[in-house]
Design a protein around this motif. Structure first.
Motif, short mmCIF file in Angstrom:
data_model
loop_
_atom_site.label_atom_id
_atom_site.label_comp_id
_atom_site.label_asym_id
_atom_site.label_seq_id
_atom_site.Cartn_x
_atom_site.Cartn_y
_atom_site.Cartn_z
N ASP A 1 1.61 -5.36 7.46
CA ASP A 1 2.85 -6.11 7.22
C ASP A 1 2.88 -6.68 5.81
OD1 ASP A 1 3.60 -5.51 9.81
OD2 ASP A 1 3.06 -7.48 10.61
N LYS A 2 1.77 -7.26 5.37
CA LYS A 2 1.70 -7.82 4.02
C LYS A 2 1.87 -6.74 2.97
CE LYS A 2 -1.22 -11.84 4.94
NZ LYS A 2 -2.54 -12.47 4.68
N LEU A 3 1.27 -5.59 3.22
CA LEU A 3 1.41 -4.46 2.30
C LEU A 3 2.87 -4.03 2.23
CD1 LEU A 3 0.11 -2.34 0.46
CD2 LEU A 3 -0.32 -0.96 2.51
N GLY A 4 3.55 -4.00 3.36
CA GLY A 4 4.97 -3.65 3.37
C GLY A 4 5.80 -4.63 2.58
N ALA B 1 8.64 -6.05 -2.54
CA ALA B 1 8.76 -6.97 -3.66
C ALA B 1 8.50 -6.30 -5.00
CB ALA B 1 7.81 -8.16 -3.47
N THR B 2 7.64 -5.31 -5.00
CA THR B 2 7.28 -4.64 -6.25
C THR B 2 8.01 -3.31 -6.45
OG1 THR B 2 5.37 -3.56 -5.21
CG2 THR B 2 4.99 -5.68 -6.30
N ARG B 3 8.84 -2.96 -5.47
CA ARG B 3 9.59 -1.71 -5.50
C ARG B 3 8.67 -0.50 -5.63
NH1 ARG B 3 15.00 -3.37 -8.93
NH2 ARG B 3 15.57 -5.04 -7.52
N ARG B 4 7.57 -0.57 -4.92
CA ARG B 4 6.61 0.54 -4.82
C ARG B 4 6.49 0.90 -3.34
NH1 ARG B 4 5.04 2.69 -9.77
NH2 ARG B 4 4.69 1.00 -11.23
N LEU C 1 0.70 1.59 -3.33
CA LEU C 1 -0.12 0.38 -3.47
C LEU C 1 -1.49 0.55 -2.83
CD1 LEU C 1 2.51 -2.42 -2.82
CD2 LEU C 1 1.65 -1.59 -5.02
N ALA C 2 -1.54 1.18 -1.65
CA ALA C 2 -2.82 1.40 -0.99
C ALA C 2 -3.70 2.33 -1.82
CB ALA C 2 -2.59 2.00 0.41
N GLY C 3 -3.10 3.37 -2.40
CA GLY C 3 -3.86 4.28 -3.25
C GLY C 3 -4.43 3.58 -4.47
N GLU C 4 -3.61 2.73 -5.09
CA GLU C 4 -4.07 1.96 -6.25
C GLU C 4 -5.22 1.01 -5.87
OE1 GLU C 4 -2.71 1.79 -9.72
OE2 GLU C 4 -2.29 3.80 -8.96
N ALA C 5 -5.08 0.36 -4.73
CA ALA C 5 -6.11 -0.58 -4.28
C ALA C 5 -7.42 0.15 -3.98
CB ALA C 5 -5.63 -1.34 -3.05
N ILE C 6 -7.33 1.28 -3.31
CA ILE C 6 -8.53 2.04 -2.99
C ILE C 6 -9.19 2.56 -4.26
CG2 ILE C 6 -9.38 4.16 -1.89
CD1 ILE C 6 -7.26 3.61 0.34
#
Length: 85
Positions: free
Chosen positions: A16-19, A24-27, A32-37
């Motif tokens: 939910d937070k990721l969503g 908010a970041t229009r991504r 975002l998950a790929g960038e974080a990993i």
């Protein structure tokens, strides 16, 4: 760069937070998950590489004793305080 798909299980709260962050970041959440990993893998790989280098140094006898190391650190701190290099 080529990409691939991977399934990851997340706690519902994290999803939910990721969503919300994605909106908010229009991504996309996937972006975002790929960038974080990628950031996590790079950081952890650097840590492992440093440990392996340290173990190689240990086996090769490339060591500095505690007292000498502390003296070098103190010298660096003193030089930093005076602006020396």
């Amino acid at each position: 760069m080529a990409t691939t798909t991977m399934t990851v299980r997340l706690p519902e709260e994290v999803k939910d937070k990721l969503g919300r962050l994605a909106q908010a970041t229009r991504r996309t959440p996937s972006f975002l998950a790929g960038e974080a990993i990628a950031a996590y893998v790079a950081r952890e790989a650097a840590i492992v590489e440093g440990i392996e280098q340290g173990l190689d140094d240990l086996q090769a006898g490339r060591l500095v004793g505690h007292d000498e190391a502390m003296a070098r650190i103190a010298e660096s701190i003193d030089k930093a305080g005076t602006g020396e290099r």
